[in-house]
Design a protein around this motif. Structure first.
Motif, PDB file in Angstrom:
ATOM      1  N   GLY C 262       0.808  -1.206   0.000  1.00 36.08           N
ATOM      2  CA  GLY C 262       0.000   0.000   0.000  1.00 36.08           C
ATOM      3  C   GLY C 262       0.846   1.262   0.000  1.00 36.08           C
ATOM      4  O   GLY C 262       0.597   2.220  -0.745  1.00 36.08           O
ATOM      5  N   MET C 263       1.892   1.243   0.844  1.00 36.86           N
ATOM      6  CA  MET C 263       2.749   2.429   0.928  1.00 36.86           C
ATOM      7  C   MET C 263       3.508   2.633  -0.377  1.00 36.86           C
ATOM      8  O   MET C 263       3.725   3.764  -0.815  1.00 36.86           O
ATOM      9  CB  MET C 263       3.736   2.260   2.083  1.00 36.86           C
ATOM     10  CG  MET C 263       3.073   2.425   3.438  1.00 36.86           C
ATOM     11  SD  MET C 263       4.249   2.624   4.781  1.00 36.86           S
ATOM     12  CE  MET C 263       4.994   1.028   4.825  1.00 36.86           C
ATOM     13  N   PHE C 266       1.426   4.313  -2.915  1.00 33.12           N
ATOM     14  CA  PHE C 266       0.587   5.351  -2.329  1.00 33.12           C
ATOM     15  C   PHE C 266       0.538   6.627  -3.157  1.00 33.12           C
ATOM     16  O   PHE C 266      -0.520   7.059  -3.598  1.00 33.12           O
ATOM     17  CB  PHE C 266       1.096   5.653  -0.925  1.00 33.12           C
ATOM     18  CG  PHE C 266       0.149   6.483  -0.114  1.00 33.12           C
ATOM     19  CD1 PHE C 266       0.420   7.819   0.145  1.00 33.12           C
ATOM     20  CD2 PHE C 266      -1.006   5.920   0.373  1.00 33.12           C
ATOM     21  CE1 PHE C 266      -0.452   8.571   0.905  1.00 33.12           C
ATOM     22  CE2 PHE C 266      -1.887   6.683   1.128  1.00 33.12           C
ATOM     23  CZ  PHE C 266      -1.608   8.002   1.397  1.00 33.12           C
ATOM     24  N   SER C 267       1.706   7.226  -3.351  1.00 34.95           N
ATOM     25  CA  SER C 267       1.691   8.541  -3.994  1.00 34.95           C
ATOM     26  C   SER C 267       1.208   8.432  -5.436  1.00 34.95           C
ATOM     27  O   SER C 267       0.538   9.324  -5.942  1.00 34.95           O
ATOM     28  CB  SER C 267       3.076   9.169  -3.937  1.00 34.95           C
ATOM     29  OG  SER C 267       3.964   8.384  -4.698  1.00 34.95           O
ATOM     30  N   ILE C 270      -2.564   8.311  -5.300  1.00 27.84           N
ATOM     31  CA  ILE C 270      -3.112   9.601  -4.879  1.00 27.84           C
ATOM     32  C   ILE C 270      -3.069  10.578  -6.055  1.00 27.84           C
ATOM     33  O   ILE C 270      -4.017  11.313  -6.321  1.00 27.84           O
ATOM     34  CB  ILE C 270      -2.306  10.167  -3.696  1.00 27.84           C
ATOM     35  CG1 ILE C 270      -2.483   9.253  -2.475  1.00 27.84           C
ATOM     36  CG2 ILE C 270      -2.733  11.579  -3.373  1.00 27.84           C
ATOM     37  CD1 ILE C 270      -3.880   9.211  -1.935  1.00 27.84           C
ATOM     38  N   ILE C 283      -5.528  12.048   3.860  1.00 24.30           N
ATOM     39  CA  ILE C 283      -4.507  11.286   3.128  1.00 24.30           C
ATOM     40  C   ILE C 283      -3.345  10.945   4.045  1.00 24.30           C
ATOM     41  O   ILE C 283      -2.837   9.812   4.053  1.00 24.30           O
ATOM     42  CB  ILE C 283      -4.014  12.092   1.909  1.00 24.30           C
ATOM     43  CG1 ILE C 283      -5.158  12.248   0.904  1.00 24.30           C
ATOM     44  CG2 ILE C 283      -2.814  11.428   1.271  1.00 24.30           C
ATOM     45  CD1 ILE C 283      -4.825  13.123  -0.251  1.00 24.30           C
ATOM     46  N   PHE C 287      -1.960   7.227   5.129  1.00 26.72           N
ATOM     47  CA  PHE C 287      -0.594   6.719   5.020  1.00 26.72           C
ATOM     48  C   PHE C 287      -0.087   6.228   6.368  1.00 26.72           C
ATOM     49  O   PHE C 287       0.576   5.199   6.476  1.00 26.72           O
ATOM     50  CB  PHE C 287       0.349   7.798   4.477  1.00 26.72           C
ATOM     51  CG  PHE C 287       1.732   7.277   4.240  1.00 26.72           C
ATOM     52  CD1 PHE C 287       2.724   7.413   5.201  1.00 26.72           C
ATOM     53  CD2 PHE C 287       2.036   6.597   3.070  1.00 26.72           C
ATOM     54  CE1 PHE C 287       3.992   6.913   4.993  1.00 26.72           C
ATOM     55  CE2 PHE C 287       3.301   6.096   2.850  1.00 26.72           C
ATOM     56  CZ  PHE C 287       4.282   6.249   3.803  1.00 26.72           C
ATOM     57  N   LEU C 290      -1.384   2.865   7.007  1.00 24.14           N
ATOM     58  CA  LEU C 290      -0.659   1.847   6.235  1.00 24.14           C
ATOM     59  C   LEU C 290       0.694   1.556   6.882  1.00 24.14           C
ATOM     60  O   LEU C 290       1.115   0.404   6.985  1.00 24.14           O
ATOM     61  CB  LEU C 290      -0.451   2.326   4.797  1.00 24.14           C
ATOM     62  CG  LEU C 290      -1.662   2.213   3.880  1.00 24.14           C
ATOM     63  CD1 LEU C 290      -1.377   2.882   2.555  1.00 24.14           C
ATOM     64  CD2 LEU C 290      -2.038   0.764   3.650  1.00 24.14           C
ATOM     65  N   GLY C 451       7.141   5.781  -1.554  1.00 22.56           N
ATOM     66  CA  GLY C 451       5.700   5.844  -1.681  1.00 22.56           C
ATOM     67  C   GLY C 451       5.138   7.150  -1.161  1.00 22.56           C
ATOM     68  O   GLY C 451       4.220   7.721  -1.740  1.00 22.56           O
ATOM     69  N   LEU C 452       5.707   7.638  -0.070  1.00 22.33           N
ATOM     70  CA  LEU C 452       5.146   8.835   0.531  1.00 22.33           C
ATOM     71  C   LEU C 452       5.623  10.099  -0.177  1.00 22.33           C
ATOM     72  O   LEU C 452       4.835  10.988  -0.493  1.00 22.33           O
ATOM     73  CB  LEU C 452       5.542   8.897   2.014  1.00 22.33           C
ATOM     74  CG  LEU C 452       4.995  10.131   2.750  1.00 22.33           C
ATOM     75  CD1 LEU C 452       3.476  10.118   2.717  1.00 22.33           C
ATOM     76  CD2 LEU C 452       5.493  10.153   4.181  1.00 22.33           C
TER      77      LEU C 452
END
Lengths: 245, 178, 519
Positions: C262-263, C266-267, C270, C283, C287, C290, C451-452
């Motif tokens: 998921g991570m 993520f971005s 999004i 959001i 995160f 997650l 991801g973030l």
């Protein structure tokens, strides 16, 4: 009056037959003397009981004879080799190949299966897993516990565990088996089963057995007895008459 | 326990004559001292008088009369009663070993007593080895194993006494030396 | 012994000339001190370790309090971390978080079996103390040692303040905001040279905070000690690990994989969804969830991982050391899992920090300020220290593994097993589950960061030097910081291996033949 012919005092086998011998062993634990000059010998194929009360030093004698402990003084010979002067690596190898050891409890690795426990000495010698496990199976069968191969030591009874331990001790077909109170934690019938199988298999294989015990009923399974008292051989309490096999 | 009760027990599964009883006794109780024929017949007489047995068939087999004896209902009852009863543990136990040691201490000295005890110990152990071999022979019937166990336990008890006696005699010798 | 216990419990009530029936009251302070202080070298080492851990925790807490108390008009300091009040919460959080592994390790020390201590505790059980009593005494020993350490830590802190308080001449970067005509803010970086303090030694937190910090550590250590002893049975025959077999669950591993996946995306997702700006807090929360899912799965899944690895390796190997280690992992996967989890968490966070740092360096490549770089550098340093402490917890686990099995191990040596094989088995038992886990955690941390913060970065084009062109905005691909990640994983593995090797002398002594004497 009946004449009992006085047996010649000799707690030892004749020198030329001796497979394993010790001379004038001295060993102390932190100033507490355990052995104070013990001499001993055993010949090939003999079953010898080493008896005595608690604290007499008989376990220490056994450990010295097996090369597990180094005596403070005196010599131990196995098949001509000086054990007390051998390196730890040599003695370890000897214990892996020519000796077997059997204790009262706690000798099987609880995480390994019975089969793996018995195969372990062979694996240490470099045998591949399949061959080692097959050989282990044969020995488990000889002691009547072949159906326990996949069980853990914690899942079987005390008597069964001791039989698995005997299989492990014998799997490398050792020349000498050292047993320290093997029936100590067992009830009478389980102990009898263990002793019966031990002596039968040892006699079939021609293995010398040194058996430490404080019970006369267990010592009665041996050919002769050597009594230890206060760190010395009790030369008065000899019993050298061997039973014709 | 008396010989009478044993004979009642041996008659429980059918009538037997005297010689047969003697043979059965030897087979069932191999460790016990064999019974003399005279003792058997004397006991049978007594049982007959007490009403516990009756003569059964009379055989004539090329020789003297052989009277078979059978158990009577009162005899069966007496047998059952005795089997139920507890054996009183021996109050007076004759110990020939102790007698000999005592005499050795009186007549000779601690050394002689120790020497005797050690030799006696060796003999006991040797006997224990033979009993052990007997009972571990493959195929040994349970009666033989039980008898060997019994002998072993008693020899072991004797051995423990011998070890203790040795310790006491040795301590005594050390004391008198001081 | 019972007289001493009774005396301390009823001393106040007994008249000296009356015979009082001894009531087994709670052992008094003096008794506990006597029990704690008596003992052999191993006990003293354990107490020393506990005290050192407590001292370190107190220093960290007081440092955090100091930084928190530092305001904009204190200083100036050489490091921008201290100069910028906006960065303080991060520093404070890092310092406080550092206490967690330290206190966990300190609590673990309550478990280190020393034969003399075990015998003392068993004696207490024999004379009628309940397991709760004994646990309290063991916790008290930990708390007392920690109290000593806390006082020492306070002393070290005050000493440090006095000794390190001289200002030095240094160049530091200062950010200033300058409002433009159109209402936007412009950041100007200036270099200023002058006297500055390296550490905030001119600030002292309020005495209430100091006392709180010094008291909290022994309290925390005592509680941690109690928790560590929770599953250890305290029988009159000595300390026995509970043989209760907890089932090993695979769900945590699934949670970890789900959270990490998921991570990682993520971005990207999004960006595809193009949510409104007002959804930003939601959001961020998503995160965070997650991340928690992933970390929790990791922590709780270490036992499952160890058990799985053991189950795969054991039936297929003929090498004795590997066989013994793999079977032990299968049979006792929970033993080392807590320490494993600590190490893996540190590794994951460290990897994420490296990923973040890569992003950050690129994004601020045009800044001459070293604020961010030094910030992440310090964060990495803090994580390194945390990692060492977590790895020390592994040492405790390895020591316990050897001590509980010493009779079996001694019997193996007697039967001809070379000690080298047993040493290899202990090492493998630690490294076999950890090696893949460390690699996976490193990957997970890197994925989380990417991801973030995204795999591409906008370079800031709004920095205007005193005189110079406006740098246009560009998108740059963020490379994977392989070297830094490799360093993280490599350091973790090396540290673990080295610390495990430290257990070896204990092993050699434990399998000595004197363990085998029965009569």
């Amino acid at each position: 009056m009946t004449t009992n012919p006085r047996p010649t005092p000799s707690p030892n086998a004749p020198p030329q037959d001796a497979l394993l011998s010790a001379r004038a062993l001295v060993k102390s634990y932190e100033h507490a003397p355990a052995l104070r000059g013990v001499s001993f010998s055993a010949s090939r194929g003999e079953i010898v009981a080493i008896t005595g009360p608690s604290g007499s030093g008989k376990s220490t004698l056994l450990l010295c004879l097996a090369g597990i402990l180094i005596p403070d003084a005196g010599e131990v010979r196995f098949d001509g080799l000086r054990l007390d002067e051998a390196s730890e690596a040599e003695r370890s190898r000897l214990r892996r190949t020519s000796f077997g050891v059997l204790f009262q409890f706690g000798q099987l690795v609880p995480e390994l299966s019975a089969s793996e426990n018995v195969a372990l000495p062979l694996l240490l010698g470099g045998r591949p897993r399949r061959a080692a496990v097959a050989a282990a199976g044969t020995w488990l069968d000889r002691f009547g516990v072949s159906d326990l191969g996949e069980r853990r030591p914690g899942e079987v009874s005390g008597g069964q565990a001791q039989r698995i331990a005997m299989a492990r001790a014998m799997v490398t077909e050792p020349q000498v088996l050292f047993a320290d109170e093997p029936t100590g934690a067992l009830d009478t019938l389980a102990g009898e089963q263990v002793m019966t199988q031990l002596t039968r298999v040892a006699r079939e294989a021609g293995t010398t057995v040194l058996l430490v015990t404080h019970e006369a009923t267990i010592a009665a399974y041996a050919d002769r007895e050597v009594a230890v008292r206060d760190g010395m051989i009790d030369t008065d309490a000899f019993a050298t008459s061997t039973v014709a096999r | 326990m008396s010989v009478g009760h044993v004979l009642l027990g041996l008659l429980a599964d059918g009538e037997r004559h005297g010689y047969d009883l003697k043979r059965q006794y030897a087979v069932r109780f191999p460790a016990a001292r064999p019974l003399a024929a005279a003792q058997i017949y004397a006991t049978l007489e007594r049982l007959l008088r007490d009403g516990f047995v009756v003569p059964a068939t009379r055989q004539r087999v090329n020789g003297p009369d052989r009277t078979s004896y059978a158990l009577t209902p009162p005899g069966r009852a007496e047998l059952d009663r005795w089997l139920d009863d507890v054996e009183p543990p021996g109050l007076f136990v004759a110990n020939p070993l102790a007698i000999k040691v005592t005499l050795a201490l009186l007549v000779a000295d601690a050394d002689a007593a120790s020497s005797y005890l050690n030799r006696q110990r060796a003999a006991h152990l040797q006997q224990m080895r033979e009993h052990t071999r007997t009972k571990t022979t493959p195929g040994a019937p349970i009666t033989r194993v039980l008898a060997a166990d019994y002998a072993l336990n008693h020899l072991d008890a004797d051995l423990r006494w011998i070890d203790t006696a040795l310790a006491r005699v040795t301590a005594l010798a050390e004391e008198t030396q001081r | 012994m019972s007289a001493a216990l009774a005396a301390t419990g009823t001393a106040r009530k007994a008249a000296p000339d009356r015979l009082v029936v001894a009531r087994p009251g709670r052992p008094g302070l003096v008794t506990v001190l006597r029990l704690a202080a008596g003992g052999g070298r191993a006990d003293r080492v354990r107490i020393a370790l506990t005290a050192v851990g407590a001292a370190a925790a107190v220093v960290a807490l007081l440092a955090a309090a100091t930084v928190a108390a530092t305001g904009a008009d204190d200083g100036p300091y050489t490091s921008a971390l201290l100069n910028e009040p906006g960065l303080h919460p991060g520093v404070v959080a890092a310092l406080v978080l550092l206490c967690v592994p330290v206190l966990t390790f300190t609590g673990q020390c309550a478990r280190i079996g020393a034969p003399a201590r075990d015998r003392r505790l068993a004696t207490l059980r024999l004379i009628g103390a309940t397991p709760a009593d004994v646990r309290r005494i063991a916790g008290a020993e930990t708390a007392l040692a920690a109290a000593l350490g806390a006082l020492a830590g306070l002393g070290a802190y005050l000493l440090g303040r006095a000794l390190l308080g001289t200002p030095v001449i240094a160049t530091r970067s200062v950010q200033r905001e300058v409002p433009l005509e159109n209402g936007d803010l412009q950041f100007i970086i200036e270099s200023v040279t002058g006297p500055a303090l390296q550490l905030p030694t001119d600030v002292l937190p309020s005495w209430q905070v100091i006392v709180l910090g010094v008291v909290a550590v022994p309290l925390g250590a005592g509680i941690a000690g109690q928790l560590a002893l929770r599953r250890v049975a305290l029988t009159p025959f000595g300390l026995v690990r509970a043989a209760r077999v907890r089932p090993v669950r695979l769900i945590p591993l699934v949670a970890f994989l789900a959270g990490t996946a998921g991570m990682a995306v993520f971005s990207g997702i999004i960006r595809l969804l193009e949510p409104p700006a007002s959804a930003a807090p939601a959001i961020a929360l998503l995160f965070l969830l997650l991340f928690l899912l992933s970390v929790t799965g990791l922590i709780m899944g270490t036992a499952a991982l160890a058990s799985m690895i053991g189950g795969i390796v054991a039936p297929r190997t003929g090498r004795p050391a590997l066989l013994i280690a793999a079977r032990r992992l299968r049979a006792a996967p929970h033993d080392a899992s807590r320490a494993n989890a600590a190490v893996l968490t540190v590794v994951m966070v460290a990897a994420a920090v490296q990923g973040y740092r890569e992003n950050l360096l690129l994004a601020t490549a045009n800044n001459t300020s070293d604020v961010y770089a030094s910030g992440t550098y310090l964060a990495s340093l803090a994580l390194l220290i945390g990692g060492i402490v977590a790895a020390l917890g592994l040492l405790v686990g390895a020591v316990e593994s050897v001590l509980t099995r010493r009779r079996t191990l001694a019997a193996l040596v007697a039967a001809g097993t070379p000690t080298a094989v047993l040493r290899r088995a202990v090492l493998l038992e630690v490294l076999l589950p950890l090696t893949p886990a460390i690699l996976v955690s490193t990957a997970a941390g890197a994925l989380a960061a990417r991801g973030l913060f995204g795999t591409t970065v906008q370079t800031s084009g709004e920095v205007v030097m005193a005189e110079g062109p406006v740098v246009p905005v560009t998108m740059i691909e963020v490379p994977v910081p392989w070297m830094e990640l490799g360093t993280v994983a490599g350091l973790a593995l090396t540290l673990t291996a080295l610390l495990t090797l430290a257990v070896m002398p204990l092993l050699t002594r434990a399998v000595d033949a004197t363990e085998l004497r029965t009569t």
